[in-house]
Design a protein around this motif. Structure first.
Motif, short mmCIF file in Angstrom:
data_model
loop_
_atom_site.label_atom_id
_atom_site.label_comp_id
_atom_site.label_asym_id
_atom_site.label_seq_id
_atom_site.Cartn_x
_atom_site.Cartn_y
_atom_site.Cartn_z
N PRO A 88 0.81 -1.23 0.00
CA PRO A 88 0.00 0.00 0.00
C PRO A 88 0.84 1.27 0.00
N MET A 89 1.96 1.26 0.71
CA MET A 89 2.84 2.44 0.72
C MET A 89 3.40 2.71 -0.68
N ALA A 90 3.88 1.65 -1.34
CA ALA A 90 4.44 1.81 -2.68
C ALA A 90 3.36 2.24 -3.66
N ALA A 91 2.17 1.64 -3.57
CA ALA A 91 1.09 2.01 -4.47
C ALA A 91 0.67 3.46 -4.28
N TYR A 92 0.62 3.91 -3.03
CA TYR A 92 0.29 5.31 -2.75
C TYR A 92 1.33 6.25 -3.35
N ALA A 93 2.59 5.88 -3.22
CA ALA A 93 3.66 6.74 -3.76
C ALA A 93 3.58 6.82 -5.28
N LEU A 160 -6.50 2.54 -6.25
CA LEU A 160 -6.30 3.95 -5.91
C LEU A 160 -6.52 4.87 -7.11
N GLU A 161 -6.55 4.33 -8.32
CA GLU A 161 -6.81 5.18 -9.48
C GLU A 161 -8.22 5.77 -9.43
N LEU A 187 -5.09 5.11 3.67
CA LEU A 187 -5.05 3.77 4.28
C LEU A 187 -6.38 3.35 4.89
N PRO A 188 -7.08 4.19 5.68
CA PRO A 188 -8.36 3.72 6.25
C PRO A 188 -9.43 3.43 5.21
N ASN A 189 -9.31 4.01 4.02
CA ASN A 189 -10.31 3.80 2.98
C ASN A 189 -9.84 2.85 1.89
N SER A 190 -8.80 2.08 2.17
CA SER A 190 -8.27 1.12 1.19
C SER A 190 -8.25 -0.28 1.78
N ILE A 191 -9.19 -0.57 2.65
CA ILE A 191 -9.22 -1.88 3.29
C ILE A 191 -9.49 -2.99 2.28
N GLY A 271 -15.32 6.97 0.29
CA GLY A 271 -14.58 7.83 1.22
C GLY A 271 -15.00 7.65 2.64
N SER A 272 -15.90 6.72 2.94
CA SER A 272 -16.34 6.48 4.30
C SER A 272 -15.50 5.39 4.92
N LYS A 273 -15.17 5.55 6.19
CA LYS A 273 -14.39 4.55 6.90
C LYS A 273 -15.32 3.46 7.40
N GLU A 274 -14.80 2.21 7.35
CA GLU A 274 -15.57 1.11 7.86
C GLU A 274 -15.41 0.99 9.37
#
Length: 274
Positions: A88-93, A160-161, A187-191, A271-274
């Motif tokens: 997830p860190m690499a994908a975000y970057a 993430l696109e 991160l909280p919205n990419s579960i 965009g809502s957190k679970e």
């Protein structure tokens, strides 16, 4: 509207396919509970039908099944945890940050898809032998995590696109830096993609056989133990069925428990957190 008779036919067809899909599982369970002399002509043979736990007792006493189970847990757990944290860190970057050679690095990572896993076995074996890492579980964990990093980054980046850019812009207006935006917004919205990576990676590493057989000698996982249980001159089908059941229980539980994340895309992308 779908006709009721059509819906009933669909239910019947899907149910029939599900029953056919379960036949091998039933066969493995029955084979583990029947004497080997009764299953040589087929586990479905009703002649002289009897049940016994001899195969279960033999496997648990003759082979280190519990030790192999914990080795599988350690290998699959650590091999899953590493890409789940880093991907997830690499994908975000790659998706939201701008830096030099970003596209080149992404292409290099994605090209790892075309490299068969079997190709790296011999070079890895020579490397681990020189470093004295043969019969060390990290000799299996490192390639498991490394070879899964490419598709894990690709999967999360594709998700993430479609990530709402308004959330990123709002965080920037509030003064959040790149790291804060990742941990508090992305991160909280990419579960959903992270859970998908975790499930697929765990199933792959839990069922992996080639690397443990090549690199491990004493502390072996369940898959390697299952290969050893098979007799050299005779097939121990009842004992192999016991080991197969123990091997498949954990992946089945993991998938049943976490499968809801595969259908959670709609809520997480809003965009809502679970």
């Amino acid at each position: 509207m779908i006709n009721k008779s059509v819906a009933n036919w669909v239910t019947i067809i899907v149910g029939s396919i599900a029953l056919l899909w379960m036949i091998p599982l039933v066969g493995v369970v029955v084979t583990s509970l029947r004497p080997l002399t009764q299953t040589t002509l087929g586990w479905w043979n009703p002649d002289d039908f009897s049940l016994t736990l001899d195969a279960w007792t033999t496997v648990w006493t003759k082979y280190p099944l519990l030790d192999a189970f914990w080795v599988s847990v350690k290998i699959a757990g650590l091999s899953t945890l590493i890409p789940v944290i880093l991907a997830p860190m690499a994908a975000y970057a790659f998706q939201f940050l701008k830096f030099r050679f970003r596209r080149v690095l992404l292409i290099l990572i994605i090209n790892a898809f075309v490299l068969p896993n079997q190709v790296v076995v011999i070079p890895l074996f020579r490397l681990w032998r020189e470093l004295g890492m043969i019969d060390n579980i990290w000799a299996v964990i490192i390639p498991f995590a490394g070879m899964s990093f490419a598709w894990a980054v690709y999967l999360v980046k594709n998700y993430l696109e479609d990530f709402p850019k308004e959330l990123i812009e709002a965080a920037m207006v509030d003064g959040c830096g790149p790291i804060a935006r990742f941990f508090h917004v992305v991160l909280p919205n990419s579960i959903t993609p992270i859970a998908a990576v975790a499930i697929l990676q765990f199933l792959w590493t839990w069922n992996g056989l080639l690397l443990p057989v090549v690199f491990l000698r004493s502390d072996i996982p369940l898959t390697a133990l299952l290969a050893r249980i098979q007799g050299q001159y005779e097939s121990n089908w009842d004992q192999m069925s016991v080991a197969a059941i123990v091997t498949t229980v954990v992946p089945l539980v993991i998938f049943v428990v976490f499968q809801r994340f595969f259908t959670a895309g709609a809520s997480t992308k809003s965009g809502s957190k679970e």
